[in-house]
Design a protein around this motif. Structure first.
Motif, mmCIF file in Angstrom:
data_model
loop_
_atom_site.group_PDB
_atom_site.id
_atom_site.type_symbol
_atom_site.label_atom_id
_atom_site.label_comp_id
_atom_site.label_asym_id
_atom_site.label_seq_id
_atom_site.Cartn_x
_atom_site.Cartn_y
_atom_site.Cartn_z
ATOM 1 N N GLY A 177 67.638 59.223 4.667
ATOM 2 C CA GLY A 177 67.035 59.178 5.995
ATOM 3 C C GLY A 177 65.580 59.603 5.994
ATOM 4 O O GLY A 177 64.742 59.004 6.674
ATOM 5 N N LEU A 178 65.260 60.624 5.226
ATOM 6 C CA LEU A 178 63.886 61.094 5.154
ATOM 7 C C LEU A 178 62.988 60.065 4.478
ATOM 8 O O LEU A 178 61.857 59.849 4.902
ATOM 9 C CB LEU A 178 63.805 62.430 4.403
ATOM 10 N N ARG A 179 63.484 59.422 3.452
ATOM 11 C CA ARG A 179 62.690 58.411 2.739
ATOM 12 C C ARG A 179 62.319 57.262 3.673
ATOM 13 O O ARG A 179 61.266 56.668 3.553
ATOM 14 C CB ARG A 179 63.453 57.848 1.540
ATOM 15 N N SER A 187 70.561 62.870 4.188
ATOM 16 C CA SER A 187 69.257 63.375 4.624
ATOM 17 C C SER A 187 68.130 62.888 3.723
ATOM 18 O O SER A 187 67.030 62.604 4.199
ATOM 19 C CB SER A 187 69.270 64.902 4.691
ATOM 20 N N ILE A 188 68.381 62.757 2.436
ATOM 21 C CA ILE A 188 67.344 62.255 1.521
ATOM 22 C C ILE A 188 67.038 60.797 1.843
ATOM 23 O O ILE A 188 65.872 60.402 1.954
ATOM 24 C CB ILE A 188 67.778 62.427 0.047
ATOM 25 N N PHE A 200 60.661 66.416 -1.358
ATOM 26 C CA PHE A 200 61.620 66.927 -0.372
ATOM 27 C C PHE A 200 63.092 66.778 -0.765
ATOM 28 O O PHE A 200 63.959 67.029 0.050
ATOM 29 C CB PHE A 200 61.391 66.290 1.005
ATOM 30 N N LEU A 239 61.769 57.539 6.844
ATOM 31 C CA LEU A 239 60.790 58.010 7.815
ATOM 32 C C LEU A 239 59.400 58.171 7.212
ATOM 33 O O LEU A 239 58.397 58.066 7.917
ATOM 34 C CB LEU A 239 61.237 59.342 8.416
ATOM 35 N N LEU A 240 59.338 58.457 5.911
ATOM 36 C CA LEU A 240 58.043 58.652 5.261
ATOM 37 C C LEU A 240 57.372 57.312 5.012
ATOM 38 O O LEU A 240 58.041 56.319 4.713
ATOM 39 C CB LEU A 240 58.229 59.379 3.924
ATOM 40 N N MET A 299 65.908 69.034 1.120
ATOM 41 C CA MET A 299 67.023 68.445 1.873
ATOM 42 C C MET A 299 68.369 68.950 1.339
ATOM 43 O O MET A 299 69.300 69.192 2.108
ATOM 44 C CB MET A 299 66.972 66.921 1.801
#
Length: 143
Positions: free
Chosen positions: A66-68, A63-64, A27, A70-71, A31
């Motif tokens: 933040g996404l990491r 965003s990268i 992702f 959440l995963l 992102m």
């Protein structure tokens, strides 16, 4: 010929999002593409290219990261050191046999010693090479 910054950010965003389909990068490209699409909208209001690039970088990194978070954390399944198994077949020196490890039959070979391992003997798994377990007889550790 100068390109309108809004068009540039739209094209960059779409290309980055499409690249994620063909070259999966967990992702990251997606992102970065979404960030470029957001900057395309902002570029209609803020005409300064330097600020647009800075905003894109901040949005991308944010965003990268933040996404990491959440995963879920992925762990690669590995064989832990010094785990017990039981031989199903005889393992002769220099040859492979079968062991029962965690309820599954695995191909196994001795660690290089010149000792044959009889069937139904307890062994210790000391490593793995591909789909082959490297084992030593338990009696070697107890002696």
């Amino acid at each position: 010929m100068l390109v309108n910054p809004t068009i540039f950010w739209l094209v960059a965003g779409v290309l980055l999002c499409l690249m994620e389909l063909f070259v999966p990068t967990a992702f990251v490209e997606l992102m970065m593409g979404f960030s470029a699409l957001i900057v395309a909208g902002v570029s209609l209001i803020v005409p300064y290219t330097n600020l647009q690039v800075l905003l894109w970088m901040i949005l991308s990194v944010g965003s990268i990261v933040g996404l990491r978070r959440l995963l879920p954390n992925r762990r690669v399944a590995t064989i832990e050191d010094a785990r017990e198994a039981e031989t199903l077949t005889e393992i002769l020196p220099g040859q492979a046999g079968r062991v029962l490890y965690e309820g599954i039959s695995w191909r196994a070979r001795s660690d290089g010693s010149e000792i044959a391992i009889d069937p139904h003997q307890r062994v210790i798994v000391i490593g793995r090479e591909g789909n082959t377990l490297i084992v030593i007889p338990e009696k070697l550790l107890n002696s």
